[in-house]
Scaffold this active site. Structure first.
Site, mmCIF file in Angstrom:
data_model
loop_
_atom_site.group_PDB
_atom_site.id
_atom_site.type_symbol
_atom_site.label_atom_id
_atom_site.label_comp_id
_atom_site.label_asym_id
_atom_site.label_seq_id
_atom_site.Cartn_x
_atom_site.Cartn_y
_atom_site.Cartn_z
ATOM 1 N N ASP A 193 -21.920 64.939 -14.499
ATOM 2 C CA ASP A 193 -21.679 65.826 -13.088
ATOM 3 C C ASP A 193 -22.011 64.860 -11.810
ATOM 4 O O ASP A 193 -21.672 65.093 -10.784
ATOM 5 C CB ASP A 193 -22.232 67.013 -13.202
ATOM 6 C CG ASP A 193 -21.700 68.184 -14.100
ATOM 7 O OD1 ASP A 193 -21.917 68.138 -15.230
ATOM 8 O OD2 ASP A 193 -20.659 68.799 -13.368
ATOM 9 N N ASN B 173 -25.821 66.007 -16.419
ATOM 10 C CA ASN B 173 -24.824 66.501 -17.232
ATOM 11 C C ASN B 173 -25.307 68.229 -17.780
ATOM 12 O O ASN B 173 -26.380 68.464 -17.522
ATOM 13 C CB ASN B 173 -24.219 65.927 -18.438
ATOM 14 C CG ASN B 173 -22.833 66.227 -19.073
ATOM 15 O OD1 ASN B 173 -21.984 66.474 -18.075
ATOM 16 N ND2 ASN B 173 -22.912 66.351 -20.262
ATOM 17 N N LYS B 174 -24.405 68.774 -18.470
ATOM 18 C CA LYS B 174 -24.464 70.016 -18.887
ATOM 19 C C LYS B 174 -25.942 70.174 -19.745
ATOM 20 O O LYS B 174 -26.293 69.312 -20.419
ATOM 21 C CB LYS B 174 -23.493 70.519 -19.859
ATOM 22 C CG LYS B 174 -23.474 71.926 -20.394
ATOM 23 C CD LYS B 174 -23.994 72.901 -19.539
ATOM 24 C CE LYS B 174 -23.011 73.059 -18.142
ATOM 25 N NZ LYS B 174 -23.284 74.116 -17.284
ATOM 26 N N ARG C 17 -13.956 74.629 -13.535
ATOM 27 C CA ARG C 17 -15.052 73.941 -13.843
ATOM 28 C C ARG C 17 -14.895 72.709 -14.440
ATOM 29 O O ARG C 17 -14.005 72.065 -14.798
ATOM 30 C CB ARG C 17 -15.996 74.870 -14.999
ATOM 31 C CG ARG C 17 -15.211 75.260 -15.929
ATOM 32 C CD ARG C 17 -16.026 75.246 -17.109
ATOM 33 N NE ARG C 17 -16.507 73.959 -17.755
ATOM 34 C CZ ARG C 17 -15.985 73.096 -18.139
ATOM 35 N NH1 ARG C 17 -14.639 73.042 -18.453
ATOM 36 N NH2 ARG C 17 -16.570 71.706 -18.417
ATOM 37 N N GLY C 18 -15.942 71.933 -14.779
ATOM 38 C CA GLY C 18 -16.021 70.542 -14.861
ATOM 39 C C GLY C 18 -15.999 69.645 -13.803
ATOM 40 O O GLY C 18 -15.259 69.964 -12.822
ATOM 41 N N ALA C 19 -16.717 68.800 -13.582
ATOM 42 C CA ALA C 19 -16.969 67.849 -12.344
ATOM 43 C C ALA C 19 -15.571 67.557 -11.613
ATOM 44 O O ALA C 19 -15.496 67.856 -10.662
ATOM 45 C CB ALA C 19 -17.851 66.816 -12.479
ATOM 46 N N GLN D 20 -19.265 76.475 -23.086
ATOM 47 C CA GLN D 20 -17.846 75.647 -23.014
ATOM 48 C C GLN D 20 -17.562 74.865 -24.100
ATOM 49 O O GLN D 20 -16.373 74.313 -24.460
ATOM 50 C CB GLN D 20 -18.374 74.771 -21.903
ATOM 51 C CG GLN D 20 -18.253 75.436 -20.479
ATOM 52 C CD GLN D 20 -19.767 75.757 -20.325
ATOM 53 O OE1 GLN D 20 -20.479 76.159 -21.009
ATOM 54 N NE2 GLN D 20 -20.191 75.819 -19.016
ATOM 55 N N ARG E 110 -21.099 74.810 -5.721
ATOM 56 C CA ARG E 110 -21.928 74.377 -6.957
ATOM 57 C C ARG E 110 -22.662 72.924 -6.387
ATOM 58 O O ARG E 110 -21.842 71.898 -6.096
ATOM 59 C CB ARG E 110 -21.091 73.946 -8.261
ATOM 60 C CG ARG E 110 -20.443 75.279 -8.811
ATOM 61 C CD ARG E 110 -20.001 75.286 -10.036
ATOM 62 N NE ARG E 110 -20.916 74.999 -11.066
ATOM 63 C CZ ARG E 110 -20.872 74.808 -12.432
ATOM 64 N NH1 ARG E 110 -19.704 74.363 -12.666
ATOM 65 N NH2 ARG E 110 -21.821 74.616 -13.118
#
Ligand code: MRU
Length: 339
Positions: free
Chosen positions: A237, A247-248, A49-51, A196, A92
């Site tokens: 992201d 973003n998140k 995970r994480g762009a 996270q 995603r």
């Protein structure tokens, strides 16, 4: 201390090696993946995970999966490639690094003959990983100019080494500061529902010897009001052409609170996170995730669970990219990032 390798080639060069982020912080589990279905599943379930890490992992995974499924035959590999790339790209929707990496792999195939195709895909995936590590380091070196010894910084979600193939994006300036003998105190907001911040950011910062305090997401405004936060740095992201930033989920609330308290709010991201083809945040597709991520809910209650939100550029002080620091607040026009 060994650097964190969230995504890389396996030592035999035949598989995608991941540090399974679903298991952290309790266990450090390394997995080697080579089938396209298992790689897609790893991205969908946030093992990777994480762009930037999603883009790098999908590129290495694509090269590995194609080599295995084609048994080394270039013609077969070319036939399989579009379907495999589409399957990974579809896992995603918000992080633009994923489709960016898949498009790079397809463009590489387009300019290569069948006889060299598998080698070329392997080399392109390696280049994407190596370039990401370089971009992270540059973000850190630019961003460290915003930090000072003893500073208290708030971050959200995880935009560290775990989310990239280098030293991270939002956390890169913190790591460079540490290398230079500066001590930064990081507040990691928990990041509901998948935590996270509490599980991953706190784990990697503590491992590196950075002072880190976990706060519930809902405590951020109170912490700012108490004068405990001097700077906010988050990852991204997808950044639209005008600077609106996905973003998140929860990032937008932090940005509003930061503005209310006069605290600078910075977005750190590699150039591969900028989507110049999307004019503003209204064009960013936000991924919605399953209701069960919120745990048990009463029968009859609906759940709304977006994975990301979009922070308008008017709330951003600057963008820290591998190309430098780009002022945003006040100066932003519709064409902040044109290429
Ligand atoms: O759902 P996740 O954990 O993949 O979300 C990650 C984030 O929102 C990060 O802040 C972003 O991808 C930047 S990572 C350098």
């Amino acid at each position: 201390m060994q650097p964190i390798q969230s995504v890389s080639w396996s030592p035999d060069g035949e598989a995608l090696r991941i540090l399974d982020q679903r298991e952290l912080p309790a266990r450090e589990v390394v997995r080697d993946l080579v089938g396209v279905d298992e790689i897609a599943d790893a991205i969908r379930t946030l093992a990777i995970r994480g762009a930037p890490a999603i883009g790098v992992g999908a590129a290495i995974g694509l090269a590995a999966a194609i080599a295995r499924a084609s048994h080394g035959d270039g013609g077969t590999a070319r036939r399989l490639l579009p379907g495999f790339a589409a399957q990974l790209a579809g896992t995603r929707p918000t992080a633009v690094n994923l489709s960016w990496a898949m498009n790079r792999m397809l463009a590489c195939a387009h300019s290569t003959g069948d006889d060299r195709l598998l080698d070329a895909l392997r080399a392109e995936a390696t280049a994407i990983a190596d370039e990401d590590a370089v971009m992270c380091r540059r973000i850190g070196e630019h961003g460290v100019s915003l930090l000072s010894d003893g500073m208290r910084v708030l971050t959200h979600c995880n935009a560290g080494a775990l989310a990239t193939s280098g030293i991270g994006t939002a956390l890169a300036p913190v790591y460079v500061a540490l290398e230079r003998g500066m001590h930064v105190h990081v507040y990691a907001s928990e990041t509901r529902p998948l935590r996270q911040g509490a599980r991953l950011t706190a784990w990697e910062l503590a491992r590196a010897g950075v002072q880190v305090t976990i706060i519930p997401d809902s405590a951020a405004a109170a912490l700012m009001s108490a004068g405990e936060v001097e700077l906010v740095i988050v990852g991204a992201d997808r950044i639209a052409r005008n600077g609106d930033t996905a973003n998140k989920i929860g990032t937008y609330a932090h940005a509003i609170s930061a503005q209310r308290h006069g605290i600078p709010f910075h977005v750190a991201a590699p150039w591969s996170t900028i989507d110049a083809g999307t004019p503003d945040g209204r064009g960013i597709v936000v991924e919605h995730r399953a209701a069960d991520e919120l745990g048990e809910v009463p029968a009859g209650a609906a759940v709304w669970n977006p994975a990301f939100d979009v922070t308008p550029v008017s709330l951003v002080t600057s963008f820290i990219t591998d190309r430098g620091i780009h002022e945003a607040r006040g100066a932003a026009g519709p064409e902040l990032f044109t290429s």
